[in-house]
Write a protein that holds these residues in place. Sequence first.
Motif: not given
Length: 166
Positions: A33-36, A56, A59, A77, A79, A127, A159, A161, A163
């Motif tokens: 995934g991509i986490l902001h 960003l 994960p 993850v 970062n 989630n 945050g 996320q 994905g």
Amino acid sequence: MIFFKYFLLVAILVFSIPAIGQTTYPKITGYFGILHPIVTVSPDGTNINFRDYYALGFPTGINIWKSPKIGFSFEIVPNIRAENGISKVNSLLFHPGVLVALGNGYTFAGRAAFETSGRYGITPVFNKTIIKNTNSSYYIAIPLPVRFGNDHPTTFTVGFQFGIAF
């Protein structure tokens, strides 16, 4: 004696093959995934991502479902933080935890957090699977990390996320 051997072989085959449409457990899945991080709050003030810096995470993990309701997850993850024209890997997060299926595509992950930057804490994650295909699914998540240590004040972050799981 030969009858017993055939009977044992058939019994092993029957009980080791899952019923059609049924999932066997433990079930192992992976995801990326991509986490902001959106906003971080601490006694020192509030920091908003995208304003003075951009951070960003990516994960990547493995979920081991013990049953349809409970499982274990291990996530790593990296970062990245970009600020003043310089970008770098800020820390690497080790993120083991427990998974609880809440129904209707919702899952709760309660994670312990250990960062190479010296910070540690917990991360509750909510989630939701939004698209489910035969071999993959797409999800969104709201992680809520709380961090301590390394001679910094306690922080709380919200945050976003998204994905793919497979």
